[in-house]
Enzyme design. Structure first.
Site, short mmCIF file in Angstrom:
data_model
loop_
_atom_site.label_atom_id
_atom_site.label_comp_id
_atom_site.label_asym_id
_atom_site.label_seq_id
_atom_site.Cartn_x
_atom_site.Cartn_y
_atom_site.Cartn_z
N LYS A 192 6.15 -7.92 2.29
CA LYS A 192 5.41 -8.01 3.61
C LYS A 192 4.30 -8.77 4.14
O LYS A 192 2.95 -8.98 2.95
CB LYS A 192 5.20 -6.51 4.39
CG LYS A 192 6.10 -5.37 3.19
CD LYS A 192 6.26 -4.62 4.21
CE LYS A 192 4.47 -3.25 3.26
NZ LYS A 192 4.49 -3.27 1.83
N ASP A 200 -1.11 -8.37 0.35
CA ASP A 200 -0.44 -8.77 0.35
C ASP A 200 0.42 -9.97 -0.18
O ASP A 200 0.26 -10.62 -1.22
CB ASP A 200 0.54 -7.99 0.61
CG ASP A 200 0.67 -6.11 0.70
OD1 ASP A 200 -0.35 -5.71 0.51
OD2 ASP A 200 1.73 -5.85 1.27
N GLY A 204 0.40 -1.25 0.42
CA GLY A 204 0.26 0.18 -0.27
C GLY A 204 0.87 1.16 0.50
O GLY A 204 2.30 1.21 0.99
N SER A 205 0.97 2.15 -0.74
CA SER A 205 1.04 3.56 -0.67
C SER A 205 0.81 4.53 0.83
O SER A 205 -0.05 3.51 2.10
CB SER A 205 0.05 4.50 -1.69
OG SER A 205 0.61 4.02 -2.95
N GLY A 206 1.75 5.57 0.96
CA GLY A 206 1.57 5.73 2.42
C GLY A 206 2.71 5.47 3.46
O GLY A 206 3.46 5.93 4.21
N HIS A 207 3.78 4.44 2.95
CA HIS A 207 4.93 4.22 3.37
C HIS A 207 5.68 4.30 2.33
O HIS A 207 7.39 4.05 2.79
CB HIS A 207 4.99 2.04 3.60
CG HIS A 207 3.69 2.10 4.44
ND1 HIS A 207 3.60 2.35 5.27
CD2 HIS A 207 2.98 0.75 3.64
CE1 HIS A 207 2.17 1.51 5.84
NE2 HIS A 207 1.96 0.85 4.51
N HIS A 262 0.76 0.47 9.69
CA HIS A 262 -0.86 1.35 9.36
C HIS A 262 -1.97 1.72 10.72
O HIS A 262 -3.04 2.20 10.53
CB HIS A 262 -1.69 -0.08 9.03
CG HIS A 262 -1.56 -1.01 7.59
ND1 HIS A 262 -0.28 -1.68 8.03
CD2 HIS A 262 -1.10 -0.38 6.23
CE1 HIS A 262 0.45 -2.35 6.70
NE2 HIS A 262 -0.47 -1.47 5.86
#
Length: 330
Positions: free
Chosen positions: A104, A109, A53-56, A218
């Site tokens: 991960k 995922d 996911g984006s945001g990391h 998250h």
């Protein structure tokens, strides 16, 4: 909450367009959400592909380049990429020597990369997978069965990526990646919640004057909440949690990581405390990396990742790397 975005619906696409403009050495497919080394496929070499996911950020797209990943697949914010992205990435980077998926340990995922591996193999791409599950804070969480994958992802991608860059075969690159994961442990701390663009407000409730020990990337719950602690007190808890599980018998690689909103002034001060604790516990430190590398949007906080490293791991860690977010030796 004020955010530097246009609208939540385009935040990932906008970021990918900006990545492409800043880094012409990458091929960024905004529509299909795939980021690839421009020189792909590299003849005679195994290709590493990861995503999440984006945001990391800078994980994972910021680690695409010589010495690390061949391609990355960014999903929506805190949402797994889909198998089509991974298959497209694998096809773009496969030189005929195979592809290693670095995954991960989050349920979406894991399932999507497993499906992508089957589809890619149907198209003639040899695929191996390594699961990163380094977080010692909790056994199961909101997003996972088993331990979460966090800071050790950087160690796996860098060290296995260096092995691939040297021309090691797929079986060897996979073995190196698994060894790095097996020897790595992490622990995170939140000083404040993160804010997703879609929600526009904190994703969890963390009252002023409190912190969350063992938080996930998250914002998943950790071990416990406590009143605010000093940097030294946090280092004692975080390092001891890692060492209790890892029990290293030699030098370690250390990642002192920010969650996105923690300035380097604070991170370097926290690193001084981490180094103090390790010295007091008799653990030698071979290398240290400090910065915001495996983040959680605008979360205030930090994490510690340690890897018991042998001479070969340290050699591969020191090997040249040239990516948007990590570069040395070139």
């Amino acid at each position: 909450m004020r955010m530097l975005i246009n609208v939540p619906e385009t935040v990932v696409a906008d970021a990918l367009r900006g990545l492409a403009a800043a880094h012409p050495e990458l091929v960024v497919d905004v529509d299909h959400r795939v980021v690839v080394r421009r020189d792909s496929p590299v003849a005679g070499k195994v290709a590493l592909v990861s995503g999440g996911g984006s945001g990391h950020e800078p994980l994972h797209a910021g680690f695409v380049g010589p010495g690390m990943l061949a391609a990355a697949c960014p999903g929506e914010v805190f949402t797994s990429p889909v198998p089509d992205q991974m298959v497209r990435a694998a096809a773009a980077v496969d030189s005929g020597h195979g592809v290693l998926f670095v995954v991960k340990n989050y349920t979406g995922d894991v399932l999507n990369f497993e499906m992508a591996a089957e589809l890619a193999e149907d198209e003639g791409v040899q695929v191996a997978k390594v699961l990163v599950d380094d977080d010692v804070a909790v056994a199961d969480s909101t997003y996972t069965a088993g331990r979460r994958g966090t800071g050790a992802t950087l160690f796996v991608e860098k060290i296995a990526g260096a092995a691939a860059e040297e021309g090691a075969p797929l079986e060897r690159v996979e073995a190196v990646a698994r060894q790095v994961n097996a020897r790595s442990r992490s622990f995170g701390v939140a000083l404040g919640a993160c804010t997703t663009p879609a929600k526009g407000s904190p994703t969890f409730d963390l009252p002023p004057g409190e912190l969350e020990l063992g938080v996930g990337i998250h914002g998943e719950p950790g071990r416990e909440r406590r009143p605010m602690m000093t940097s030294g007190e946090i280092a004692d808890v975080a390092v001891d949690a890692v060492l209790e599980d890892l029990r290293p018998r030699g030098p370690v690689l250390a990642l002192v990581n920010g969650m996105g909103a923690t300035p380097l002034l604070e991170l370097y001060g926290f690193n001084a405390e981490v180094q103090r604790v390790l010295a007091e516990r008799g653990v030698p430190v071979a290398r240290t990396l400090v910065g915001n590398y495996v983040t959680s949007l605008d979360m205030a906080g930090c994490s510690v990742t340690l890897c018991q490293a042998d001479e070969e791991m340290l050699r591969l860690w020191d090997a040249p790397v040239r990516t948007a977010a990590l570069r040395w030796g070139m």
